[in-house]
Design a protein around this motif. Structure first.
Motif, PDB file in Angstrom:
ATOM      1  N   ALA A 198       0.830  -1.207   0.000  1.00 31.44           N
ATOM      2  CA  ALA A 198       0.000   0.000   0.000  1.00 31.44           C
ATOM      3  C   ALA A 198       0.862   1.253   0.000  1.00 31.44           C
ATOM      4  O   ALA A 198       0.568   2.220  -0.714  1.00 31.44           O
ATOM      5  CB  ALA A 198      -0.929  -0.013   1.219  1.00 31.44           C
ATOM      6  N   ASN A 220      -8.620   2.079   2.890  1.00 30.85           N
ATOM      7  CA  ASN A 220      -8.868   0.706   2.466  1.00 30.85           C
ATOM      8  C   ASN A 220     -10.374   0.434   2.451  1.00 30.85           C
ATOM      9  O   ASN A 220     -11.187   1.344   2.604  1.00 30.85           O
ATOM     10  CB  ASN A 220      -8.116  -0.290   3.355  1.00 30.85           C
ATOM     11  N   ARG A 221     -10.732  -0.816   2.276  1.00 27.98           N
ATOM     12  CA  ARG A 221     -12.136  -1.158   2.065  1.00 27.98           C
ATOM     13  C   ARG A 221     -13.036  -0.720   3.217  1.00 27.98           C
ATOM     14  O   ARG A 221     -14.086  -0.089   2.996  1.00 27.98           O
ATOM     15  CB  ARG A 221     -12.271  -2.664   1.852  1.00 27.98           C
ATOM     16  N   ASN A 226      -4.332  -9.508   2.662  1.00 29.80           N
ATOM     17  CA  ASN A 226      -5.487  -8.647   2.409  1.00 29.80           C
ATOM     18  C   ASN A 226      -5.576  -7.613   3.536  1.00 29.80           C
ATOM     19  O   ASN A 226      -5.710  -7.973   4.704  1.00 29.80           O
ATOM     20  CB  ASN A 226      -6.741  -9.519   2.365  1.00 29.80           C
ATOM     21  N   SER A 227      -5.506  -6.341   3.199  1.00 30.61           N
ATOM     22  CA  SER A 227      -5.488  -5.277   4.203  1.00 30.61           C
ATOM     23  C   SER A 227      -6.837  -4.566   4.330  1.00 30.61           C
ATOM     24  O   SER A 227      -6.902  -3.433   4.799  1.00 30.61           O
ATOM     25  CB  SER A 227      -4.406  -4.251   3.852  1.00 30.61           C
ATOM     26  N   ASP A 228      -7.931  -5.231   3.972  1.00 30.51           N
ATOM     27  CA  ASP A 228      -9.249  -4.602   4.009  1.00 30.51           C
ATOM     28  C   ASP A 228      -9.630  -4.118   5.404  1.00 30.51           C
ATOM     29  O   ASP A 228     -10.394  -3.156   5.543  1.00 30.51           O
ATOM     30  CB  ASP A 228     -10.323  -5.587   3.530  1.00 30.51           C
TER      31      ASP A 228
END
Length: 358
Positions: free
Chosen positions: A261, A286-287, A321-323
């Motif tokens: 990121a 992020n998400r 996954n950094s959601d």
């Protein structure tokens, strides 16, 4: 070096370069502090997420590698929140769709997300280990604890995000003040107000704080290379504190997803968010920030908001996954370079001196 136009921080802290490494909890440790300290800056150890034994071990490693160099121990000064089961439940309910999507057990007890505030145990640790510098975030500890810290000979720093906070910190015994601008990554150091609209940019904040206090000022936020250092000195700062730029260094303890990121996010894709801890902190969007909004009234008080996210992170983090993970970063992330921390520190200082000497 004698060419620096303002030697107050150099003389106060016993360093050679007017560069302080930001103490980024969870992202930096003794390896980063050693690299920065050996280069002549001030290395820092973030202590809010470490046990007393871990802090002692990190200090021992630093002193073995950097004998005679000063070290900054950083602590949080928040008040632990009162229990609020209703708010906790509302926050977890807002996350329920993600539990369902990922197959996480919504009915399981919510883990506790914690950050330790400076307390009697912390003070005893400082008295025993005697660091040269002790810095605080979210104000200062109780007066009796602060006096004991100062009695060890440690120089005391703390962050101000407004002029009023800087004046308060000087009045209550700070030896130097970190002027933390709106651009900075990680947790805002605000403590006199929770009003986020009171926050202003580094290069508006620095000269106003420099005019308002007599102690030296350290500029923080949006400073990633020599140009930021030169500009900060011109505006009345005696030094700079750099955070995000050090996250690109191999010594940083950030996840692969966080590194990705940092390498790819546009500078415009950071925002202040309270979703991950309950306090405003700047990170890469992020998400979960997009879908819930970066600031939510539902988020429990600091540091409890992260607890309900832990089961989601336990599933997504191993997948890269950094959601649902915090991706702390300041607005100057696009100035980041993949250099060892010591080399980065020296490069910023050398180029700043060249520019000052023109």
């Amino acid at each position: 070096m004698s060419q620096w136009p303002d030697r107050r921080i150099l003389d106060l802290l016993g360093i050679e370069l007017p560069i302080l490494q930001a103490p980024m909890a969870g992202a930096t440790g003794s390896a980063m502090a050693i690299a920065v300290g050996a280069a002549g800056g001030l290395g820092a150890l973030p202590c809010a997420m470490l046990t007393a034994a871990q802090i002692a071990e990190e200090i021992e490693a630093f002193r073995a590698a950097c004998p005679g160099r000063p070290l900054n121990l950083n602590f949080f000064c928040h008040q632990p929140p009162l229990p609020d089961a209703e708010r906790d439940a509302r926050w977890k309910q807002a996350l329920k769709p993600y539990y369902s999507e990922l197959g996480a057990d919504f009915e399981a007890p919510t883990p506790v997300s914690n950050r330790a505030p400076f307390d009697e145990q912390s003070c005893q640790l400082v008295e025993r280990l005697r660091p040269e510098v002790v810095s605080f975030h979210f104000g200062l500890p109780a007066p009796q604890l602060l006096q004991r810290v100062k009695a060890t000979g440690a120089k005391v720093l703390s962050s101000a995000t407004t002029v009023a906070e800087a004046v308060w910190l000087e009045r209550h015994g700070c030896d130097a003040i970190i002027a933390m601008g709106y651009e900075a990554g990680g947790h805002r150091g605000m403590f006199l107000s929770e009003e986020i609209t009171s926050q202003i940019g580094t290069f508006a904040l620095v000269p106003q704080i420099a005019d308002a206090v007599k102690v030296p000022v350290i500029a923080a936020g949006g400073i990633g290379d020599h140009r930021g250092l030169v500009a900060a000195l011109a505006l009345g700062a005696s030094a700079v504190q750099i955070g995000t730029a050090y996250l690109f260094c191999p010594e940083a303890k950030v996840s692969a997803a966080h590194r990705h990121a940092l390498d790819t996010a546009p500078a415009s894709e950071t925002a202040l968010t309270n979703l991950f801890t309950g306090r405003p902190a700047r990170g890469i969007i992020n998400r979960v920030m997009r879908e819930l909004g970066p600031m939510s009234e539902l988020a429990p008080r600091f540091p409890l908001a992260g607890g309900a996210l832990m089961p989601l992170r336990a599933i997504t983090d191993p997948q890269g996954n950094s959601d649902f993970s915090n991706l702390w970063s300041g607005q100057a992330l696009r100035l980041g370079r993949h250099l060892p921390a010591g080399e980065l520190t020296q490069d910023i200082a050398d180029k700043a001196l060249q520019q000052i000497g023109r």
